[in-house]
Motif scaffolding. Structure first.
Motif, PDB file in Angstrom:
ATOM      1  N   VAL A 101     -14.107   5.862  -1.503  1.00  0.00           N
ATOM      2  CA  VAL A 101     -13.004   6.539  -2.182  1.00  0.00           C
ATOM      3  C   VAL A 101     -12.218   5.485  -2.947  1.00  0.00           C
ATOM      4  N   GLN A 102     -12.018   5.710  -4.229  1.00  0.00           N
ATOM      5  CA  GLN A 102     -11.268   4.768  -5.056  1.00  0.00           C
ATOM      6  C   GLN A 102     -10.243   5.538  -5.901  1.00  0.00           C
ATOM      7  N   GLY A 103      -9.302   4.800  -6.470  1.00  0.00           N
ATOM      8  CA  GLY A 103      -8.384   5.391  -7.431  1.00  0.00           C
ATOM      9  C   GLY A 103      -8.817   5.001  -8.834  1.00  0.00           C
ATOM     10  N   ALA A 104      -8.422   5.816  -9.819  1.00  0.00           N
ATOM     11  CA  ALA A 104      -8.780   5.497 -11.204  1.00  0.00           C
ATOM     12  C   ALA A 104      -7.897   4.354 -11.726  1.00  0.00           C
ATOM     13  N   ALA A 105      -8.404   3.647 -12.691  1.00  0.00           N
ATOM     14  CA  ALA A 105      -7.633   2.658 -13.454  1.00  0.00           C
ATOM     15  C   ALA A 105      -6.976   1.571 -12.597  1.00  0.00           C
ATOM     16  N   GLY A 106      -7.694   1.145 -11.565  1.00  0.00           N
ATOM     17  CA  GLY A 106      -7.263  -0.060 -10.844  1.00  0.00           C
ATOM     18  C   GLY A 106      -6.123   0.116  -9.854  1.00  0.00           C
ATOM     19  N   THR A 107      -5.778   1.348  -9.508  1.00  0.00           N
ATOM     20  CA  THR A 107      -4.792   1.526  -8.433  1.00  0.00           C
ATOM     21  C   THR A 107      -5.211   2.712  -7.585  1.00  0.00           C
ATOM     22  N   PHE A 108      -4.864   2.691  -6.282  1.00  0.00           N
ATOM     23  CA  PHE A 108      -5.438   3.699  -5.376  1.00  0.00           C
ATOM     24  C   PHE A 108      -4.725   5.046  -5.537  1.00  0.00           C
ATOM     25  N   CYS A 109      -3.493   5.163  -5.058  1.00  0.00           N
ATOM     26  CA  CYS A 109      -2.827   6.475  -5.102  1.00  0.00           C
ATOM     27  C   CYS A 109      -1.371   6.299  -4.685  1.00  0.00           C
ATOM     28  N   SER A 110      -0.455   6.937  -5.432  1.00  0.00           N
ATOM     29  CA  SER A 110       0.977   6.794  -5.101  1.00  0.00           C
ATOM     30  C   SER A 110       1.495   7.978  -4.287  1.00  0.00           C
ATOM     31  N   GLY A 111       0.587   8.683  -3.609  1.00  0.00           N
ATOM     32  CA  GLY A 111       1.023   9.742  -2.687  1.00  0.00           C
ATOM     33  C   GLY A 111       1.123  11.089  -3.340  1.00  0.00           C
ATOM     34  N   SER A 147     -17.483   6.050   5.675  1.00  0.00           N
ATOM     35  CA  SER A 147     -16.606   6.072   4.498  1.00  0.00           C
ATOM     36  C   SER A 147     -15.717   4.834   4.406  1.00  0.00           C
ATOM     37  N   VAL A 148     -15.414   4.477   3.176  1.00  0.00           N
ATOM     38  CA  VAL A 148     -14.575   3.310   2.887  1.00  0.00           C
ATOM     39  C   VAL A 148     -13.541   3.674   1.831  1.00  0.00           C
ATOM     40  N   ALA A 149     -12.287   3.336   2.090  1.00  0.00           N
ATOM     41  CA  ALA A 149     -11.274   3.442   1.034  1.00  0.00           C
ATOM     42  C   ALA A 149     -11.226   2.089   0.339  1.00  0.00           C
ATOM     43  N   MET A 150     -11.487   2.090  -0.956  1.00  0.00           N
ATOM     44  CA  MET A 150     -11.458   0.831  -1.710  1.00  0.00           C
ATOM     45  C   MET A 150     -10.082   0.740  -2.374  1.00  0.00           C
ATOM     46  N   VAL A 151      -9.231  -0.100  -1.795  1.00  0.00           N
ATOM     47  CA  VAL A 151      -7.830  -0.115  -2.234  1.00  0.00           C
ATOM     48  C   VAL A 151      -7.606  -1.219  -3.257  1.00  0.00           C
ATOM     49  N   GLU A 152      -7.369  -0.785  -4.483  1.00  0.00           N
ATOM     50  CA  GLU A 152      -6.908  -1.711  -5.533  1.00  0.00           C
ATOM     51  C   GLU A 152      -5.477  -1.299  -5.853  1.00  0.00           C
ATOM     52  N   GLY A 153      -4.669  -2.209  -6.335  1.00  0.00           N
ATOM     53  CA  GLY A 153      -3.292  -1.843  -6.703  1.00  0.00           C
ATOM     54  C   GLY A 153      -2.519  -1.345  -5.506  1.00  0.00           C
ATOM     55  N   MET A 154      -2.020  -0.102  -5.618  1.00  0.00           N
ATOM     56  CA  MET A 154      -1.128   0.395  -4.553  1.00  0.00           C
ATOM     57  C   MET A 154      -1.670   1.648  -3.879  1.00  0.00           C
ATOM     58  N   ALA A 155      -1.455   1.712  -2.575  1.00  0.00           N
ATOM     59  CA  ALA A 155      -1.684   2.942  -1.815  1.00  0.00           C
ATOM     60  C   ALA A 155      -0.354   3.229  -1.121  1.00  0.00           C
ATOM     61  N   LEU A 156       0.398   4.169  -1.682  1.00  0.00           N
ATOM     62  CA  LEU A 156       1.765   4.418  -1.191  1.00  0.00           C
ATOM     63  C   LEU A 156       1.895   5.815  -0.605  1.00  0.00           C
ATOM     64  N   GLY A 157       2.740   5.963   0.405  1.00  0.00           N
ATOM     65  CA  GLY A 157       3.029   7.288   0.958  1.00  0.00           C
ATOM     66  C   GLY A 157       1.752   8.003   1.371  1.00  0.00           C
TER      67      GLY A 157
END
Ligand SMILES: CCCC(=O)SCCNC(=O)CCNC(=O)[C@H](O)C(C)(C)COP(=O)(O)OP(=O)(O)OC[C@H]1O[C@@H](n2cnc3c(N)ncnc32)[C@H](O)[C@@H]1OP(=O)(O)O
Length: 303
Positions: A101-111, A147-157
């Motif tokens: 699981v990844q976020g688009a554009a170099g950041t994970f997810c801001s909640g 499963s793996v969360a691939m965290v780039e940038g921020m994973a908030l909330g």
């Protein structure tokens, strides 16, 4: 006896209904708990934007992308619905072995999307959204995929909570996981607290939730939240590195990898005797199976 086309249709529909029922039974809340999924779906539809994308690869590893870069990949209402649909697709993917699981554009997810949060800030709607997301993320963690969360940038909330619904977390240099809920006057509601305690223990969970403490790769590794730190070499993407890392666990026949995940989930979630009985049942699915017979025939040595 050959089935008529109407018969085939009924059989197909029945199979789908049974499968859907089996998927739902892996969730936490149902009508018994006063949970009305259609009701909350209707409310979430009012908050559109972004998407949750899924690519299932021939390697048996799927890549899910949380995609709402204009809002740092915050979860809109329709993204919550799409996430549930993607999890259903993964539950039905019997050849699958792994998930990134990844976020688009170099950041994970801001909640959660704060626009939706503001609009449904009454406790009743909040709890419905919370039950919907807990159901989905619990089903995600219970997938027979490693499963793996691939965290780039921020994973908030809620983004930090999402990472805990994966078996592993890989952090890119300079990435941050932060349970900012306290600063928002909240506690986790997507199941993130319950899972976090199981991952890092209650003392570390208290530090992360009570202090809304930023977790960088070094601290994440120290407390066991991060399973590894990505260090993409020249020309290698973070995703390629994550795929390579995951391959150490997904190499081999799907039936065996999926069985491994199943016994770990039951060991983690069930009382001992129930977990032992499940392990016996799962063992029965691989004992004398093709991979087992091939290994016996090859007289392999484990040196
Ligand atoms: C049970 C679930 C609980 C929850 O998840 S509650 C939500 C927790 N998350 C937050 O409070 C995150 C709030 N956002 C921030 O702190 C910052 O935007 C963040 C992520 C550190 C990024 O900061 P910067 O790099 O300075 O970028 P920025 O602030 O200009 O953001 C870029 C655009 O993204 C938007 N955004 C970021 N996080 C969002 C969110 N959660 N919901 C809705 N919109 C969000 C932000 O408003 C901005 O939009 P715009 O360019 O001003 O139109």
């Amino acid at each position: 006896m050959a089935l008529s086309s109407a018969g085939r249709h009924i059989l197909r529909t029945t199979c789908c209904t049974v499968r859907r029922f089996q998927c739902r039974s892996k969730a936490v809340y149902s009508a018994v708990h006063g949970f009305n999924e259609e009701d909350i779906r209707g409310k979430l539809l009012a908050f559109p934007g972004g998407s949750v994308d899924l690519v299932k690869q021939d390697s048996g590893i799927a890549v899910m992308t949380i995609n709402n870069p204009a809002r740092m990949n915050a979860f809109s209402g329709t993204m919550m619905i799409e996430l549930e649909e993607r999890v259903t697709q993964l539950e039905e993917w019997t050849e699958g072995k792994g998930l990134i699981v990844q976020g688009a554009a170099g950041t994970f997810c801001s909640g959660s999307d704060l626009n939706a949060v503001r609009a449904i800030s009454n406790p009743q709607d909040g709890m419905k959204m919370c039950m919907f997301m807990q159901n989905t993320l619990t089903r995600l963690l219970r997938l027979r995929l490693i499963s793996v969360a691939m965290v780039e940038g921020m994973a908030l909330g809620g983004g930090a909570e999402f990472t805990t619904s994966c078996d592993f977390r890989l952090m890119a240099p300079d990435s941050v996981i932060q349970f900012v809920h306290k600063h928002m006057g909240l506690v986790p509601g997507w199941g993130g607290a319950a899972r976090l305690v199981r991952i890092v223990g209650s003392q570390n969970a208290l530090r992360l939730l009570g202090g809304a403490k930023k977790v960088d790769p070094e601290y994440g590794t120290q407390i066991g939240l991060a399973s590894g730190v990505l260090n993409p070499a020249n020309g290698t993407s973070a995703l390629a590195e994550a795929e390579q890392w995951l391959a150490q666990y997904t190499k081999g026949p799907a039936a065996v990898i999926r069985a491994v995940k199943q016994v770990v989930v039951s060991g983690r979630e069930l009382p001992l005797e129930e977990a032992l009985r499940t392990e016996k049942d799962v063992f029965g699915t691989v004992w004398g199976g093709p991979a087992n017979l091939a290994a016996l025939a090859s007289k392999s040595k484990h040196k």
